[in-house]
Structures are given as structure tokens and as C-alpha cells.
Design an enzyme around this catalytic site. Sequence first.
Site, PDB file in Angstrom:
ATOM      1  N   LYS A   1       1.787   2.414  22.890  1.00  0.00           N
ATOM      2  CA  LYS A   1       1.110   2.528  21.592  1.00  0.00           C
ATOM      3  C   LYS A   1       1.939   3.417  20.668  1.00  0.00           C
ATOM      4  O   LYS A   1       2.408   4.478  21.096  1.00  0.00           O
ATOM      5  CB  LYS A   1      -0.285   3.117  21.802  1.00  0.00           C
ATOM      6  CG  LYS A   1      -1.123   3.274  20.551  1.00  0.00           C
ATOM      7  CD  LYS A   1      -2.463   3.910  20.907  1.00  0.00           C
ATOM      8  CE  LYS A   1      -3.374   4.043  19.704  1.00  0.00           C
ATOM      9  NZ  LYS A   1      -4.668   4.666  20.073  1.00  0.00           N
TER      10      LYS A   1
ATOM     11  N   SER B   1      -8.405   1.770  18.943  1.00  0.00           N
ATOM     12  CA  SER B   1      -7.184   1.771  18.149  1.00  0.00           C
ATOM     13  C   SER B   1      -5.936   1.317  18.900  1.00  0.00           C
ATOM     14  O   SER B   1      -4.910   1.031  18.270  1.00  0.00           O
ATOM     15  CB  SER B   1      -6.936   3.179  17.612  1.00  0.00           C
ATOM     16  OG  SER B   1      -6.762   4.097  18.688  1.00  0.00           O
TER      17      SER B   1
ATOM     18  N   SER C   1     -10.803   4.195  22.302  1.00  0.00           N
ATOM     19  CA  SER C   1      -9.651   3.409  21.844  1.00  0.00           C
ATOM     20  C   SER C   1      -8.780   2.803  22.936  1.00  0.00           C
ATOM     21  O   SER C   1      -7.918   1.973  22.642  1.00  0.00           O
ATOM     22  CB  SER C   1      -8.778   4.257  20.917  1.00  0.00           C
ATOM     23  OG  SER C   1      -9.443   4.481  19.704  1.00  0.00           O
TER      24      SER C   1
END
Lengths: 73, 462
Positions: free
Chosen positions: B76, B150, B174
Site C-alpha cells: 500500500k 483504504s 482499512s
Amino acid sequence: MTGNPVSVPEGVPGTAELAALAARLGYRVDDEVVLALRAAVVGAEDAVARLRARPLPADGAADPAHGDAWLRR
Amino acid sequence: MSDLDVTGLLEAYSTGNLDPVEAVDDALARLAAAHEALNCTIRVLDDRARAAAEESAHRWASGTPRPLEGVPFGVKDVIDVAGVPTTAGSWCHGDEPATASATVVRRLEDAGAIAVSKDATTEFAVGGPHPPRFGAVRNPWDRERWAGGSSTGSAAAVAARAVPCALGTDVGGSVRLPSAWCGLNGLKPTAGAVPRTGVFPLSWTTETVGPIARSARDAERLFAVLRGPDGADPRSGPLPPWDVPDGGDLIGLRIAVPGGAFTELCDAAVRAGVAHLVDVLVAAGAEVVAGEVPSAGEALPIGYQVVFTEAATLHRVDADRWDRYDPVVVRRISQGIVTPAVDYLRALQFRVELQRELDAVFADADLLVVPTCPSTAPRLPEGTVLVDGEEFPLYAAQSRSTMLGNLTGAPGLAVPTGLAPDGCPVSAQLVAAPHREATALWAARVFQERTSHHLLAPPSVL
């Protein structure tokens, strides 16, 4: 978004007051953001008010350090 | 080889049926295709990954493989990889390459894994589904839906079979939410179990780094490498020994299945998935015991108050650039500017109260089984969700069952439990006491030994 006067919980600061506070704290937020900010404050107010009114348990929970200690035991 | 999870990939390497150079080339090709279809990748680390793959191939050939030798993984893009910019999904960051890798990346690489991509994230891991710089990530199960966030690109890439696993971060769900919406296993570890050094911060109280994987056995393998202090993250300290039961049954495991806030807004298909998971765990020997978390319904608004207050504090340094942020980021974190100190501190006291409610449950139960989220994946462009046919805004629904873990710090594992009538995945969450991730991973592994939901692949990418 601006909030209905009937539904706004009592005591939530108005946009001018919130904008002044944000500015004093070093944030430059425009009118649109202040409106959104206030709407969010209004939206959270019921939950926050419940928490303010909730008595602390009489078992030593007052120090937030307990929250970190819970993760280290 | 796209059907291989981490464990399967390592088995294929060990038998000589595959080597890391082939696997990394395949992953890079699949990432390109997945990005074309889903918009899941911010940067491909092709030269870096190919060099590492050559090294891994030598290690396998010489009989010196490390625990994750040659396993490709996504990162990420709030997590640093040395020599690569970290954008945090924002126009305001990512001009300079990171000088060092985050602890979590270094640990995976030291174990032989190979970073192949920086994956799309909502801006600063708190923005909306449409980050202005990179755009929305589509869900491989239904491209008219969002992959969730996210850790949005990480989940999409794993679900699309481009990479077998990825690293995400979790502040309100997330890791677990995109895992749920993409049919994956996502572990939010105990707060402090995995160092955050080298991770773009959002909220120090609630934030964790965790793996996203196709199977519980992979999540277990990855977490074993990721956990433990690094001497730099002040919230990361010594941990109890790592020991996951290896039995094929769950005799002696006690599970609580609380209702209340966990199920009052929850689609029937999600609830059916939770019931199915419970049935399989019981058939494997687990016992259902009573257990409720009376204040769970307050965890979401109070958790958000903590997150946004800490986020506003962290982002004050960029306060003159908020006009370049995703407006959703600004709308969300700006409320934290005006949180009175006494309310923030009362929220941290409430964290202790919630922890004590969990203690009461964990006195009689080893795990809580709850929905991961109330619905299948949000619909684009609005990001709304449907619960029993009724439409709800994203933020009113998505973190109802996950924020409890962020606010208290308790670990949670999202486990796929099948498909809803709309063809999209549903998920249940196994919540454990602090540093009892092994219990959740054990139960999930036994569940997956008896079912095949985790093997389902989205139809649109294969």
C-alpha cells in the site's frame, strides 16, 4: 449541510466560532469546509454528549494509559 | 500459477515446478492487466523485483531459501519502500524516494519476499473512493463497485490474482473492509504487534499494519514474519511467543456471537455468512457461549473522534495545502480540529471501558464472531451500500464492526464466508483478545480446510 436549527443539539458552536477556532489553531479552512466541519460536529454530538454524561467506572479507568497497558499485558 | 496462494507458491518452488523469476514475471504481467481493468497500482517495481527474483532463484537452487523466498507482494502506498516515492495517494506527497524501507517491508524482504508494486490507497488512508490524483479502484468482482478502502489497490490486486498477498494499513477497518469486499483474508493485528516505522501516519492510537491474503494459512505465515518490536516504534513492544495450534479440529474453542450494534444494520446475506461460519466452527468442535459488548455501538462515533483528532494534529503541518487534498479528506479530518481536549481524553478513557467490556467477554470466550461489514461492496460512483435493499452512505455503514478493534487495539481477522445473491463476497470477522491472533488464524484455517469460499475467484479478471 448547514444544519437545521431544530435538529442541532444545544451548545454546538456556530460556524463563525468554529472558523475562528480553526484559524487560531493554525488551520486555514474556507467557508465550505467550515460548514462541513460543523455538520460533522453536529452529527457526532449525540454520541459525544452521551459519553460526556457517562460516569467513569470506579475501577481506575480514568487514566488513558490503561488503554495502552491493555495491549502490553 | 495465479491460483497459487503464498503457501502453494512456496510448495511449487520447493518441488521445482516453478521458480521465482517465472512467478515475478507472471505477477508483473498480471499487475499490468489488473491495473488496466481496475486502476489498482500506483507504481510497478519491475527492475527491483526482477533483480530480487534472480537472487531468490539462486537461493532455491542452492538449497538456502528463506521462509518467504520468492513470494511477490504488493505494498500500500503509505508504506515506504527504499528508493521509491511514497505518494500516500496525494498530490502533496511522493516527490522524493523513500530513504529506507518500512520495517514491515524490510522484514518481508529479509524473509525472501519480493515487493512488486506500490498499491493504490485512498488519500492518506482516510479519503474517499475517488482520490483526485489516482482515481477509484474498481472491484474485481464487479467493476461497477469500489474495491473498498483504504487499502484499496492492495485488496484489488490480491483478489485479481495479480499478487498472492499485500501489505495494508487499518485505522477503522482499512485492511478488513477491502478484504471483505474482495473475498480475501485481512488481518488487523493487535495494536503495537507490528511496527509502523516507515508508514505514513494517520492515527497513532488506532493504526496498524496488516497482511491481506487469499487464505488464513497465508495470513498466519505473513504475520509470523511481520510481528515483533523493531526498537523504533514506541508502541511496539515485546510479544508473547507465537504458537498457532495445528490441529484439524477446534475442540476446546469457545466462541461468542454478539448481536446488538454488530447486527442491527446488517444485510441478510452477511448475517447468513456469519451463521455459516459459526455452524462450521461448531461442527469442528467449537462451543458457542454467551457474550455481548454493551457499548459496541459507541465505538464507531467515538473511534472516529479519536482518529480525526489525531489526523488533524498530524496534518496541521500541511494546513496550507489542504486545498490540494481530496475534499473528503478535508471534510473528515477537519472536524478533529475543533474536538475539545476534554472530549478527546474522555474518548481515550472510553477506550479503557471498552477494553474492560471485551475482558468480560474473553473471560468466557476465545473469539467473537461478528460481521466484518454490513453489506457487499459499495457501488460507484457514490460509494453507497445496500443493506436488505435499503441504501446507506458509505461512512454510516462501513466501519460499524471494525472500529471496535481499532479503538481498543484488539485484533480482528476478516474471513470470506461466501457470495451474496448479488454475486459479491460477504465476510465475517473473528475478534480475539490482545495478542491472540493465533486463535483467530487457527479457527479460520480450520474453517477453510472444511469449506472453499476462500478459493472463489472473481469472474472478471481470470
